[in-house]
Design an enzyme around this catalytic site. Structure first.
Site, PDB file in Angstrom:
ATOM      1  N   ASN A   1      -4.175  20.920  -9.466  1.00 43.23           N
ATOM      2  CA  ASN A   1      -5.513  20.325  -9.389  1.00 43.23           C
ATOM      3  C   ASN A   1      -5.554  19.516  -8.105  1.00 43.23           C
ATOM      4  O   ASN A   1      -5.011  18.410  -8.043  1.00 43.23           O
ATOM      5  CB  ASN A   1      -5.733  19.446 -10.629  1.00 43.23           C
TER       6      ASN A   1
ATOM      7  N   ARG B   1      -7.306  24.650 -10.573  1.00 43.60           N
ATOM      8  CA  ARG B   1      -8.601  24.164 -11.049  1.00 43.60           C
ATOM      9  C   ARG B   1      -9.572  24.190  -9.877  1.00 43.60           C
ATOM     10  O   ARG B   1      -9.287  23.618  -8.815  1.00 43.60           O
ATOM     11  CB  ARG B   1      -8.462  22.744 -11.560  1.00 43.60           C
TER      12      ARG B   1
ATOM     13  N   HIS C   1     -16.526  20.402 -16.764  1.00 40.91           N
ATOM     14  CA  HIS C   1     -15.556  20.140 -17.841  1.00 40.91           C
ATOM     15  C   HIS C   1     -15.424  21.357 -18.768  1.00 40.91           C
ATOM     16  O   HIS C   1     -15.010  21.221 -19.921  1.00 40.91           O
ATOM     17  CB  HIS C   1     -15.969  18.941 -18.730  1.00 40.91           C
TER      18      HIS C   1
ATOM     19  N   HIS D   1     -16.644  14.991 -24.355  1.00 43.16           N
ATOM     20  CA  HIS D   1     -15.526  14.750 -23.429  1.00 43.16           C
ATOM     21  C   HIS D   1     -15.824  13.439 -22.706  1.00 43.16           C
ATOM     22  O   HIS D   1     -16.661  13.390 -21.810  1.00 43.16           O
ATOM     23  CB  HIS D   1     -15.405  15.917 -22.435  1.00 43.16           C
TER      24      HIS D   1
ATOM     25  N   ASN E   1      -9.052   7.635 -27.386  1.00 44.34           N
ATOM     26  CA  ASN E   1      -8.379   6.345 -27.579  1.00 44.34           C
ATOM     27  C   ASN E   1      -9.249   5.194 -28.047  1.00 44.34           C
ATOM     28  O   ASN E   1      -8.727   4.182 -28.483  1.00 44.34           O
ATOM     29  CB  ASN E   1      -7.705   5.923 -26.268  1.00 44.34           C
TER      30      ASN E   1
ATOM     31  N   GLU F   1      -6.366  20.334 -20.360  1.00 44.00           N
ATOM     32  CA  GLU F   1      -6.955  21.252 -19.385  1.00 44.00           C
ATOM     33  C   GLU F   1      -5.887  22.060 -18.662  1.00 44.00           C
ATOM     34  O   GLU F   1      -6.098  23.232 -18.343  1.00 44.00           O
ATOM     35  CB  GLU F   1      -7.806  20.447 -18.379  1.00 44.00           C
TER      36      GLU F   1
HETATM   37  P1  ADP Z   1     -10.177  11.751 -16.160  1.00 47.86           P
HETATM   38  O1  ADP Z   1     -11.641  11.999 -16.359  1.00 47.86           O
HETATM   39  O2  ADP Z   1      -9.844  11.091 -14.870  1.00 47.86           O
HETATM   40  O3  ADP Z   1      -9.289  12.908 -16.530  1.00 47.86           O
HETATM   41  P2  ADP Z   1      -9.221  10.537 -18.620  1.00 47.86           P
HETATM   42  O4  ADP Z   1      -9.713  11.553 -19.548  1.00 47.86           O
HETATM   43  O5  ADP Z   1      -7.750  10.357 -18.455  1.00 47.86           O
HETATM   44  O6  ADP Z   1      -9.886  10.616 -17.186  1.00 47.86           O
HETATM   45  O7  ADP Z   1      -9.847   9.143 -19.065  1.00 47.86           O
HETATM   46  C1  ADP Z   1      -9.561   7.984 -18.345  1.00 47.86           C
HETATM   47  C2  ADP Z   1     -10.330   6.839 -18.929  1.00 47.86           C
HETATM   48  O8  ADP Z   1     -10.016   6.710 -20.321  1.00 47.86           O
HETATM   49  C3  ADP Z   1      -9.929   5.501 -18.324  1.00 47.86           C
HETATM   50  O9  ADP Z   1     -10.727   5.180 -17.231  1.00 47.86           O
HETATM   51  C4  ADP Z   1     -10.190   4.541 -19.441  1.00 47.86           C
HETATM   52  O10 ADP Z   1     -11.487   3.998 -19.264  1.00 47.86           O
HETATM   53  C5  ADP Z   1     -10.236   5.361 -20.689  1.00 47.86           C
HETATM   54  N1  ADP Z   1      -9.247   4.944 -21.677  1.00 47.86           N
HETATM   55  C6  ADP Z   1      -7.934   5.253 -21.765  1.00 47.86           C
HETATM   56  N2  ADP Z   1      -7.361   4.631 -22.820  1.00 47.86           N
HETATM   57  C7  ADP Z   1      -8.330   3.900 -23.417  1.00 47.86           C
HETATM   58  C8  ADP Z   1      -8.397   3.022 -24.549  1.00 47.86           C
HETATM   59  N3  ADP Z   1      -7.319   2.757 -25.301  1.00 47.86           N
HETATM   60  N4  ADP Z   1      -9.579   2.445 -24.826  1.00 47.86           N
HETATM   61  C9  ADP Z   1     -10.682   2.691 -24.083  1.00 47.86           C
HETATM   62  N5  ADP Z   1     -10.686   3.503 -23.020  1.00 47.86           N
HETATM   63  C10 ADP Z   1      -9.528   4.098 -22.683  1.00 47.86           C
END
Ligand code: ADP
Length: 403
Positions: free
Chosen positions: A11, A97, A186, A214, A340, A391
């Site tokens: 990626n 990607r 996505h 997502h 999360n 992904e």
């Molecule tokens: P990307 O779109 O870059 O692939 P991710 O799917 O990894 O991103 O999501 C990243 C975001 O997930 C972080 O910016 C954060 O805001 C959020 N995140 C991760 N863990 C938690 C949590 N425990 N509570 C709230 N938000 C979370």
């Protein structure tokens, strides 16, 4: 020791390279890594080698990496120094990607010169992403010259959108000539998660109506009917739809015209404003949902409002997609925030009992469990699930599927 047959998944962004080496037979990640801040004075490298029983070994370093070619050299050097050996685990295919496939690409595609020309030609629709993706493909082809390279497009899964969903109500000729329509993004994640959902529920994909949320740094919703994407919240670009870390999502387009006229903001400035300074960051000064949730809990008003606007928008799309699908069997949360953040999930689905959507508060907040899980109550008509996205694995599977 004879090594595994592997897929290398790449990626490449404008200043970063993410990679994962995946064993084909077990679908286990052998190693993954990230080169960040390419082109800056010091780039950071992280290379993680998967150990037995989940004991991963991290290797970090910092040194200048001028461009994508040097990022690949750094990646190869990390494999040489820390393993696993790329000779023993030689990739049989490299999966890339690619963000924008326009109308031309609706599935994984073996990279040829013509495919590269097409990816480049789509750069005006995705100026930040497609050129970087192409630079990654070209650098990778130099290093892995003897294996096929496959492009997996973020837009491809949405090629099944009906015209009513992808058409903007503007002058038809202007739109057609300039490729202005909704494409959606996505897609790799929405496809993977909707298929995992069918597997988790033990029901045929063809019978399921699913809404996938997502919610990561970027965020999008997707209505999936029988395995086909029929509506999604991102549009011609990834700016439309949900509120995101730094992107506004939906906005009256006249706001741009107004700010241009009133403040003289250029379109480049407005682009930066909406893509990089809006969303959670613009509302609360914090772009990471964890910080927003913590600040809101501590009584910070802007953070509270940011959370409310974010959840309000998610709920709006859930309602709209139930209408578009004619009912939903499952609502599924995925990506960083979706997987999360129990508070965000609870807020987004609060008050939807009349639509048969009922969370179980204990299931929602419980668990550091990995894997898919149910968070709705037993009497909820609609299943609400958390399903981790993957992904890279989906890109690996799709890359192998075209060989
Ligand atoms: P990307 O779109 O870059 O692939 P991710 O799917 O990894 O991103 O999501 C990243 C975001 O997930 C972080 O910016 C954060 O805001 C959020 N995140 C991760 N863990 C938690 C949590 N425990 N509570 C709230 N938000 C979370």
């Amino acid at each position: 020791m004879s090594g595994a047959r592997a897929v290398l998944v790449l990626n490449s962004g404008s200043s970063s390279l993410k990679y994962q080496l995946i064993d084909i037979s077990t679908e286990r990640v052998l190693a993954n890594g990230l080169v960040e801040r390419i082109g800056e004075t010091a780039a950071s490298l992280k290379h993680t080698v998967a150990g037995a029983a989940g004991a991963d070994e991290d290797h970090r370093s910092e040194h200048p990496v001028a461009d994508m070619g040097e990022a690949f050299s750094a990646m190869i050097a990390a494999f040489d120094a820390f393993g696993p050996s790329l000779r023993e685990n030689a990739p049989v295919v490299v999966g890339h990607r690619v963000v924008h496939g326009g109308k031309r690409f609706f599935g994984p595609t073996v990279v040829t010169d013509l495919v590269k020309i097409n990816i480049e030609d789509l750069a005006d629709l995705a100026p930040l992403h497609n050129p970087a993706n192409l630079a990654g493909i070209e650098a990778a082809q130099k290093v892995f010259a003897d294996v096929p390279h496959v492009a997996v497009f973020d837009t491809a899964f949405h090629s099944t959108l009906p015209a009513a969903a992808y058409t903007y109500a503007i002058d038809a000729e202007l739109a057609e000539k300039n490729r202005v329509r909704r494409y959606g993004f996505h897609g790799t994640s929405h496809k993977y998660v909707s298929e995992q959902t069918a597997e988790f529920l033990g029901r045929p994909l063809a019978e399921l109506k699913t809404i996938v949320l997502h919610l990561g740094n970027g965020a999008s919703a997707c209505a999936v009917d029988g395995g086909r994407s029929v509506e999604t919240s991102m549009g011609m670009t990834p700016l439309e739809g949900l509120v995101m870390g730094t992107r506004s999502g939906d906005l009256d387009p006249a706001v741009l015209i107004y700010l241009n006229r009133k403040l003289g903001l250029s379109f480049a400035e407005l682009d930066a404003e909406l893509n990089r300074k809006s969303g959670l960051l613009g509302l609360s000064g914090r772009g990471d949902m964890r910080d927003v949730v913590d600040a809101a809990a501590a009584g910070d008003e802007p953070a509270r409002l940011a959370l409310d606007v974010y959840a309000h928008r998610v709920k709006q799309y859930v309602g709209a997609y139930i209408a578009q699908l004619g009912g939903a069997d499952a609502i599924v949360f995925t990506a960083g925030v979706g997987e999360n953040s129990a508070p965000v999930r609870a807020l987004a689905l609060a008050g939807l009992e009349a639509l048969g959507i009922r969370l179980d508060p204990a299931r929602n907040t419980a668990s550091r469990e990995r894997g898919a899980r149910r968070i709705s109550s037993d009497d909820s008509a609609v299943e609400v699930l958390v399903v981790p996205t993957n992904e890279e694995l989906e890109i690996a599977r799709q890359s192998l599927s075209v060989l």
